[in-house]
Design a protein around this motif. Structure first.
Motif, PDB file in Angstrom:
ATOM      1  N   PRO A  30       0.746  -1.213   0.237  1.00 25.06           N
ATOM      2  CA  PRO A  30      -0.335   0.100   0.346  1.00 25.06           C
ATOM      3  C   PRO A  30       0.596   1.432   0.127  1.00 25.06           C
ATOM      4  O   PRO A  30       1.892   1.303  -0.118  1.00 25.06           O
ATOM      5  N   GLU A  31       0.443   2.719  -0.437  1.00 19.50           N
ATOM      6  CA  GLU A  31       1.128   3.909  -0.570  1.00 19.50           C
ATOM      7  C   GLU A  31       1.552   3.678   0.748  1.00 19.50           C
ATOM      8  O   GLU A  31       2.782   4.675   0.479  1.00 19.50           O
ATOM      9  N   VAL A  32       0.475   3.960   1.633  1.00 14.83           N
ATOM     10  CA  VAL A  32       1.832   4.791   2.886  1.00 14.83           C
ATOM     11  C   VAL A  32       2.468   3.326   3.172  1.00 14.83           C
ATOM     12  O   VAL A  32       3.328   4.698   3.933  1.00 14.83           O
ATOM     13  N   ALA A  33       2.476   2.104   3.158  1.00 11.90           N
ATOM     14  CA  ALA A  33       3.545   1.410   3.260  1.00 11.90           C
ATOM     15  C   ALA A  33       5.125   2.367   2.386  1.00 11.90           C
ATOM     16  O   ALA A  33       6.572   2.142   3.158  1.00 11.90           O
ATOM     17  N   GLN A  34       4.936   1.974   1.582  1.00 14.58           N
ATOM     18  CA  GLN A  34       6.193   2.996   0.722  1.00 14.58           C
ATOM     19  C   GLN A  34       6.211   4.085   1.599  1.00 14.58           C
ATOM     20  O   GLN A  34       7.834   4.618   1.287  1.00 14.58           O
ATOM     21  N   ILE A  35       5.340   4.900   1.320  1.00 17.24           N
ATOM     22  CA  ILE A  35       5.940   6.445   2.556  1.00 17.24           C
ATOM     23  C   ILE A  35       6.626   6.363   3.462  1.00 17.24           C
ATOM     24  O   ILE A  35       8.060   6.904   3.900  1.00 17.24           O
ATOM     25  N   PHE A  36       6.645   5.388   4.179  1.00 14.12           N
ATOM     26  CA  PHE A  36       7.027   5.297   5.329  1.00 14.12           C
ATOM     27  C   PHE A  36       8.336   3.909   5.804  1.00 14.12           C
ATOM     28  O   PHE A  36       8.794   4.283   6.941  1.00 14.12           O
ATOM     29  N   LEU A  37       8.558   2.988   4.548  1.00 15.43           N
ATOM     30  CA  LEU A  37       9.384   3.123   4.351  1.00 15.43           C
ATOM     31  C   LEU A  37      10.303   3.768   3.780  1.00 15.43           C
ATOM     32  O   LEU A  37      11.340   4.244   4.382  1.00 15.43           O
ATOM     33  N   THR A  38       9.965   4.791   3.540  1.00 16.14           N
ATOM     34  CA  THR A  38      10.945   5.849   2.730  1.00 16.14           C
ATOM     35  C   THR A  38      10.973   6.861   3.799  1.00 16.14           C
ATOM     36  O   THR A  38      12.420   7.397   4.247  1.00 16.14           O
ATOM     37  N   VAL A  39      10.814   7.044   5.168  1.00 13.70           N
ATOM     38  CA  VAL A  39      10.227   7.673   6.171  1.00 13.70           C
ATOM     39  C   VAL A  39      11.865   7.680   6.692  1.00 13.70           C
ATOM     40  O   VAL A  39      12.268   7.851   7.416  1.00 13.70           O
ATOM     41  N   GLY A  40      12.084   5.721   7.406  1.00 13.61           N
ATOM     42  CA  GLY A  40      12.250   5.206   7.398  1.00 13.61           C
ATOM     43  C   GLY A  40      13.927   5.305   7.261  1.00 13.61           C
ATOM     44  O   GLY A  40      15.135   5.066   8.083  1.00 13.61           O
ATOM     45  N   MET A  41      14.213   5.231   5.991  1.00 14.34           N
ATOM     46  CA  MET A  41      14.761   5.758   5.377  1.00 14.34           C
ATOM     47  C   MET A  41      15.897   6.533   5.998  1.00 14.34           C
ATOM     48  O   MET A  41      17.305   7.460   5.865  1.00 14.34           O
ATOM     49  N   LEU A  42      14.775   7.754   5.847  1.00 14.29           N
ATOM     50  CA  LEU A  42      15.242   9.082   5.894  1.00 14.29           C
ATOM     51  C   LEU A  42      16.324   9.283   7.260  1.00 14.29           C
ATOM     52  O   LEU A  42      17.080  10.185   7.840  1.00 14.29           O
ATOM     53  N   ILE A  43      14.816   8.889   7.999  1.00 15.14           N
ATOM     54  CA  ILE A  43      15.801   8.728   9.666  1.00 15.14           C
ATOM     55  C   ILE A  43      16.830   7.626  10.084  1.00 15.14           C
ATOM     56  O   ILE A  43      18.371   8.232  10.267  1.00 15.14           O
ATOM     57  N   VAL A  44      17.174   6.979   9.049  1.00 17.71           N
ATOM     58  CA  VAL A  44      18.500   5.707   9.849  1.00 17.71           C
ATOM     59  C   VAL A  44      19.705   6.820   8.426  1.00 17.71           C
ATOM     60  O   VAL A  44      20.898   7.102   8.962  1.00 17.71           O
ATOM     61  N   LEU A  45      19.608   7.356   7.738  1.00 12.31           N
ATOM     62  CA  LEU A  45      20.356   8.034   6.353  1.00 12.31           C
ATOM     63  C   LEU A  45      20.646   8.932   7.178  1.00 12.31           C
ATOM     64  O   LEU A  45      22.291   9.621   7.344  1.00 12.31           O
ATOM     65  N   GLU A  46      19.976  10.256   7.819  1.00 12.67           N
ATOM     66  CA  GLU A  46      20.615  11.154   8.709  1.00 12.67           C
ATOM     67  C   GLU A  46      21.278  10.838  10.048  1.00 12.67           C
ATOM     68  O   GLU A  46      22.827  11.431   9.988  1.00 12.67           O
ATOM     69  N   ASN A  47      20.773   9.655  10.295  1.00 14.47           N
ATOM     70  CA  ASN A  47      21.980   8.904  11.708  1.00 14.47           C
ATOM     71  C   ASN A  47      23.224   8.568  11.593  1.00 14.47           C
ATOM     72  O   ASN A  47      23.683   8.919  12.086  1.00 14.47           O
ATOM     73  N   ALA A  48      23.259   8.016  10.408  1.00 17.83           N
ATOM     74  CA  ALA A  48      23.779   7.369  10.100  1.00 17.83           C
ATOM     75  C   ALA A  48      25.328   7.484   9.396  1.00 17.83           C
ATOM     76  O   ALA A  48      26.042   7.633  10.480  1.00 17.83           O
ATOM     77  N   ALA A  49      24.707   8.802   8.622  1.00 20.10           N
ATOM     78  CA  ALA A  49      25.443  10.199   8.765  1.00 20.10           C
ATOM     79  C   ALA A  49      26.106  11.090   9.989  1.00 20.10           C
ATOM     80  O   ALA A  49      27.440  11.647  10.535  1.00 20.10           O
ATOM     81  N   LEU A  50      25.445  10.917  10.703  1.00 17.06           N
ATOM     82  CA  LEU A  50      26.026  11.656  12.015  1.00 17.06           C
ATOM     83  C   LEU A  50      26.924  10.605  12.843  1.00 17.06           C
ATOM     84  O   LEU A  50      27.779  11.359  13.189  1.00 17.06           O
ATOM     85  N   LEU A  51      26.247  10.040  12.156  1.00 14.74           N
ATOM     86  CA  LEU A  51      27.707   8.819  13.599  1.00 14.74           C
ATOM     87  C   LEU A  51      29.269   9.190  12.144  1.00 14.74           C
ATOM     88  O   LEU A  51      29.933   8.577  13.583  1.00 14.74           O
ATOM     89  N   MET A  52      29.127   8.809  11.430  1.00 14.01           N
ATOM     90  CA  MET A  52      29.631   8.697  10.666  1.00 14.01           C
ATOM     91  C   MET A  52      30.834   9.735  10.064  1.00 14.01           C
ATOM     92  O   MET A  52      31.821  10.229  10.558  1.00 14.01           O
ATOM     93  N   PHE A  53      29.812  11.119   9.924  1.00 12.95           N
ATOM     94  CA  PHE A  53      30.556  12.616   9.451  1.00 12.95           C
ATOM     95  C   PHE A  53      30.766  13.570  10.556  1.00 12.95           C
ATOM     96  O   PHE A  53      31.267  14.631  10.492  1.00 12.95           O
ATOM     97  N   GLY A  54      30.196  13.554  12.166  1.00 12.39           N
ATOM     98  CA  GLY A  54      29.893  13.889  13.127  1.00 12.39           C
ATOM     99  C   GLY A  54      28.703  15.037  12.547  1.00 12.39           C
ATOM    100  O   GLY A  54      28.545  15.392  11.889  1.00 12.39           O
ATOM    101  N   SER A  55      28.654  16.152  14.076  1.00 14.81           N
ATOM    102  CA  SER A  55      27.468  16.482  13.803  1.00 14.81           C
ATOM    103  C   SER A  55      27.966  18.014  13.260  1.00 14.81           C
ATOM    104  O   SER A  55      27.352  19.004  13.223  1.00 14.81           O
ATOM    105  N   GLY A  56      29.433  18.309  13.177  1.00 17.77           N
ATOM    106  CA  GLY A  56      29.397  19.980  12.816  1.00 17.77           C
ATOM    107  C   GLY A  56      29.076  19.872  11.297  1.00 17.77           C
ATOM    108  O   GLY A  56      28.871  19.533  10.656  1.00 17.77           O
TER     109      GLY A  56
END
Lengths: 328, 286, 408
Positions: free
Chosen positions: B90-116
């Motif tokens: 369903p559409e909603v599952a697609q939307i929220f899979l990408t929302v999950g990706m957003l959270i993961v990518l942002e925080n993976a970047a924070l872990l790898m590259f630091g917050s500066g």
């Protein structure tokens, strides 16, 4: 049939009794009860969202607009006129309903992603207004609910227990509204729109009116919950109550994880998502910045990949697996 | 004169908006997914360009193809592992899979590259061309030129190459494309990889005048949606029109209204356009 | 002797209570705390470790950690029998709701005696609603005026308020310009529309009004702005002689670069935050040289102390790290003096003591003293100027380490 209804009713009654009694088991000023309060509140919020999204498949990403309106209305009336938040909540509900009506006008023809994005923009409009109109809202610095001697009339309590019952009552009310709508003619019409809007129109469903009615009910209830949040949290700013991530997306996410369109879905979702967020924060946030959020995101992806239609669907899948049949 | 300057600025910034948004619209056009994590690939592109500058001394404009390549591969992998599995959900599952990706990518970047907040320094960063009373910012102009170049390259690819034609065919009629022997799975992977790669390319070219941090995506996400919806979801030409329109609206509205209300004006235009033309400015023309 | 015995015991009893109640959620904590028990005082550190303010949150945590480690290395809190300080660090994210939840968690499950945090005013205020109800002290360097204006008894703000900071940003600039022989008549203000930006802009406006200086441009812009050109276009045609941008790093770099592009050469006097961190210089290189900014504190006021931070973390001690370090030191001093960790005893000491020595020497005023509202009355903002990759305090004269350079 009769027996199973009876059993179900009995089960719900027991569940409710347990829910009412739960606070007596928790430290009245502790952390656990606070998390449970928030889970109840977010369950109720997700249930409001469920009214439009679950029944008519109008996926809104702007429900924070109504939530924020509720929070600001009652708090501003309390600050400036000393009005009890109970009355403020009613005024907020009216304004939330009006806002829902206004945003329904340009968006009711939209479908799917377009509807989601238009409502997202509407939520952002409200946030920018709250941020810029400092004369009214206090602007980005946020506002505090003024301290009042604890009393039911002013919706302020010293301990967390009364808040718990307040949140529980809200959840019960919103869930009853949801179930009542689903069973009513309105629910029938909404489902018709969900299946096929054009066909619904042909068989004589006034789709415009149906959608607006559902949106207004949902908006009013969401606004009421905004007031509860304000009284519970005592401080908020535009980014918090009008936030895309903190409110709009989260409401939707909870309902989806639990099972969209079902009465129990938002409740399951909230009691999964909210404690999970806290737990992830608790376990990981002191080790490495971002780790707790990362874990949370990974789990969210996992849930969706395993069962895109949420826990409720997962539940019936398991029931089928064990040959118990389950309802179709 | 102020109006002319505003239109000029808006045009240049709009060109950039167009390129970073094309990826979003491409992904939707080919597989019907709205990727809420699209802006995170912009962030990744900026980080690739930043480290290319910091470690290899490469100018971000030259590092843009590198950013494209790295994120292209990442995108292909993500499509393979995640997106592919929700195409029929369903559409909603697609939307929220990408929302999950957003959270993961942002925080993976924070872990790898630091917050500066990280910023490159290049010689042209603070220079501008003067045309009478008009100023043309060199980093803006460079970003605009690179955007136009990549847009043209995409156009040629879609028109002239077999892959491009196959991808368009998949978007228009998946069944027919399949009957023609086009592997839709591969087309999806290509479209997604190309889409996020282009956004990363755009991220690299704007790095000279911006800063990068793990949360930079949040500044662009709503903007990108506005661009693609204005132009019509799924329409590449629409994204170009939408990008330029958003750039100019933003720039002109700053003349008449407080800059604080810049986004308010934009969103109201956005809602109004949707109300009048629910499929966007160029919707249906695809 | 006695009080130090009492603290851990009551800690245990309460924890048992919580454990019974909170069940699974509490379990991981009991294990961790059991190890750290013995003689330890738990101090909560709540900072935005992820999200947009993460960099500042991490800087702040570093400052607190440095001081806590130093105190532990020197034998802990002596009045409590050498109790070690055990920091319980938690991420508030950028969401006030989470910040309040985290505060509640630290209070009930980790029995923290005080909380330090949380950089951003909105987070700090949300936390204070929890700490105030439990009567536990909260130390902060958030400078929103709202923090100490609500009549709370358990909040301690170690720096001057935003409105004071904004006014000092203006007054300092006028003074520096006057020394260089320029009289300012027209100025421009631009600020991000956050709690920090709007309250500091209020101070700037008040300063301009008091001095009879015309504000020819007064614009807020959205946080996370990606194109500042319209702002600089406006600034160019406003005829201002100086501009006061109040912003974080992303916007401050854009503003300075755009000004260069459009040949706007008037001085920009920053409003702390983005203007006083090492990344500002890294991003702008030579264009950072000579940029002035207000700052609630600066590391060059006591290099002997702040060099320890530089040695450990590899960059100069940014002001939020310094001020949070002072929070930690003041808390330790208060525990020494109160010989207790009981909130009432701490509050009494905190309200009635002039804290001297230790890290308080690095603050303006050379000491810390809280008034009834919890505001440190001794702290005054300073003007700093970028010189050769370092921040030099240039105003007011009693704290100046160098002479201000004014280019117009």
């Amino acid at each position: 049939m009769n027996r199973s209804t009876l059993l179900r009713g009995l089960g719900l009654a027991v569940l409710l009794a347990v829910a009412v009694a739960t606070p007596f088991l928790l430290d009245p000023r502790g952390y656990a009860i606070r998390v449970v309060c928030l889970a109840l509140l977010f369950a109720a919020m997700a249930q409001c969202w469920n009214i439009v999204a679950g029944l008519a498949n109008q996926v809104s990403l702007g429900h924070a607009a109504f939530f924020g309106i509720g929070a600001y209305t009652s708090t501003l009336l309390l600050i400036h006129f000393g009005l009890s938040p109970w009355l403020g909540m009613l005024v907020g509900a009216v304004l939330g309903g009006i806002a829902a009506f206004l945003i329904s006008l340009p968006t009711m023809r939209l479908k799917g992603h377009y509807f989601a994005l238009a409502t997202l923009a509407f939520g952002e409009v409200m946030r920018v207004i709250a941020n810029s109109w400092s004369g009214l809202t206090g602007g980005p610095v946020g506002i505090s609910v003024p301290f009042a001697p604890p009393s039911f009339a002013m919706m302020q309590f010293k301990e967390t227990r009364p808040y718990y019952w307040l949140m529980l009552a809200a959840l019960v009310v919103v869930t009853l509204v949801f179930v009542a709508i689903r069973r009513s003619k309105l629910g029938y019409r909404l489902r018709a729109i969900k299946e096929n809007a054009d066909a619904a129109e042909v068989i004589g469903v006034d789709t415009t009116r149906t959608k607006i009615t559902a949106a207004v009910i949902s908006g009013m209830l969401t606004a009421c919950l905004g007031t509860l949040y304000a009284q519970f949290q005592f401080f908020f700013d535009p980014d918090t109550v009008f936030g895309v991530a903190s409110i709009s997306v989260r409401m939707a996410m909870i309902a989806i994880v639990g099972g969209i369109g079902t009465a129990a879905g938002p409740i399951l979702g909230a009691f999964f998502v909210i404690p999970l967020e806290e737990f992830a924060n608790d376990l990981f946030s002191s080790r490495a910045a971002g780790l707790s959020q990362l874990v949370f995101g990974v789990l969210l992806i996992g849930v969706i990949l395993i069962e895109p239609r949420g826990f409720m669907a997962l539940g019936s899948r398991i029931r089928r697996l064990f040959g118990k049949g389950g309802r179709p | 004169m102020a109006v002319l300057q505003a239109i000029l600025d808006g045009l240049m910034i709009g060109g950039v908006y167009a390129v970073i948004s094309i990826g979003l619209t491409l992904v939707f056009g080919v597989m019907g997914i709205v990727n809420f994590a699209q802006a995170e690939f912009l962030m990744l592109g900026m980080f690739v360009a930043y480290y290319a500058w910091a470690w290899l001394g490469l100018d971000p404009l030259l590092a843009a193809p590198l950013a494209f390549g790295v994120v292209f591969l990442l995108g292909a992998a993500i499509q393979r592992v995640l997106i592919r599995r929700v195409l029929k959900a369903p559409e909603v599952a697609q939307i929220f899979l990408t929302v999950g990706m957003l959270i993961v990518l942002e925080n993976a970047a924070l872990l790898m590259f630091g917050s500066g907040f990280k910023s490159v320094s290049t010689p042209y960063q603070t220079s501008s061309l003067q045309l009478g009373p008009l100023f043309i910012s060199v980093p803006y102009l460079a970003a605009f030129a690179m955007s136009v170049a990549s847009g043209l390259a995409l156009f040629l690819f879609m028109r002239a190459s077999w892959f491009g034609r196959a991808m368009r065919a998949t978007a228009q009629d998946p069944m027919a494309a399949k009957l023609m022997g086009i592997d839709s799975d591969r087309m999806h992977m290509l479209a997604f990889a190309l889409g996020v790669g282009l956004t990363a390319f755009g991220g690299a070219v704007i790095l000279p005048y911006l800063t990068v941090s793990p949360t930079v995506g949040a500044q662009f996400v709503v903007l990108m949606f506005t661009v693609v919806v204005l132009g019509g979801l799924g329409s590449v030409a629409g994204a170009v029109v939408g990008g330029l329109a958003v750039g100019i609206i933003q720039s002109l509205s700053a003349l008449a209204f407080p800059i604080q209300l810049q986004n308010l004006v934009l969103f109201l235009v956005f809602i109004a356009v949707l109300a009048l033309r629910p499929k966007g400015l160029l919707g249906g023309a695809r | 002797m006695k009080p130090s015995d009492r603290a851990p015991r009551s800690l245990n009893r309460r924890q048992v209570l919580v454990a019974g109640a909170a069940g699974a959620i509490a379990a991981p904590y009991l294990i961790r705390d059991a190890v750290a028990q013995g003689k330890a005082v738990n101090v909560g550190v709540i900072m935005p470790l992820s999200g947009a303010n993460a960099q500042f949150g991490i800087n702040s945590r570093n400052g607190v950690e440095l001081v806590a480690d130093e105190i532990n290395a020197a034998g802990g809190i002596k009045a409590l029998g050498g109790a070690r300080i055990n920091l319980v660090v938690a991420d508030s994210t950028s969401n006030p709701t989470t910040a309040a939840n985290v505060a509640q968690r630290l209070l009930t499950q980790n029995d923290v005696v005080a909380i330090i945090g949380a950089f951003a005013s909105s987070l700090t205020i949300a936390i204070s609603e929890v700490t105030e109800r439990r009567g536990v002290p909260l130390f902060t360097m958030s400078f929103s005026d709202q923090i100490t204006s609500r009549g709370f008894e358990n909040i301690f703000q170690v720096v001057a308020k935003a409105s004071v900071l904004g006014k000092a940003q203006f007054d300092g600039t006028v003074a520096i310009a006057a020394t260089a022989g320029q009289k300012l008549e027209k100025v421009a203000i631009m600020y991000e529309d956050t709690a920090y930006g709007t309250s500091q802009a209020g101070g700037l406006r008040a300063g301009a009004k008091a001095a009879g200086v015309e504000v020819v441009m007064d614009d807020a812009y959205p946080l996370g702005i990606t194109d500042v050109t319209p702002l600089i276009n406006k600034l160019r045609s406003s005829g201002a002689q100086a501009v006061f941008p109040v912003s974080y790093l992303n916007d401050s770099l854009q503003i300075i670069r755009s000004m260069r592009q459009q040949k706007v050469t008037i001085p920009a006097i920053g409003g702390a935050a983005g203007y006083v961190i090492p990344d500002f210089e890294k991003g702008l290189g030579e264009y950072a040289e000579g940029v002035l900014s207000i700052s609630p504190a600066n590391y060059d006021l006591d290099p002997a102390l702040t060099d320890r931070f530089r040695k450990r973390y590899g960059y100069f001690m940014v002001h939020e790290a310094l001020e949070h370090a002072v929070c930690m030191d003041v808390l330790a001093q208060a525990m020494e003096k109160a010989k207790s960790t009981a909130p009432e005893a701490l509050r009494k000491v905190l309200h009635g003591t002039r804290f001297e020595g230790g890290w308080t020497k690095a603050m303006t005023g050379g000491a810390v003293q809280f008034d009834k509202t919890g505001l440190n009355t001794l702290s005054v903002p300073v003007m700093v100027q970028w010189r050769n990759k370092e921040l030099v305090t240039v105003w007011p004269s009693e704290y100046a380490k160098g002479k201000a350079v004014w280019t117009n």
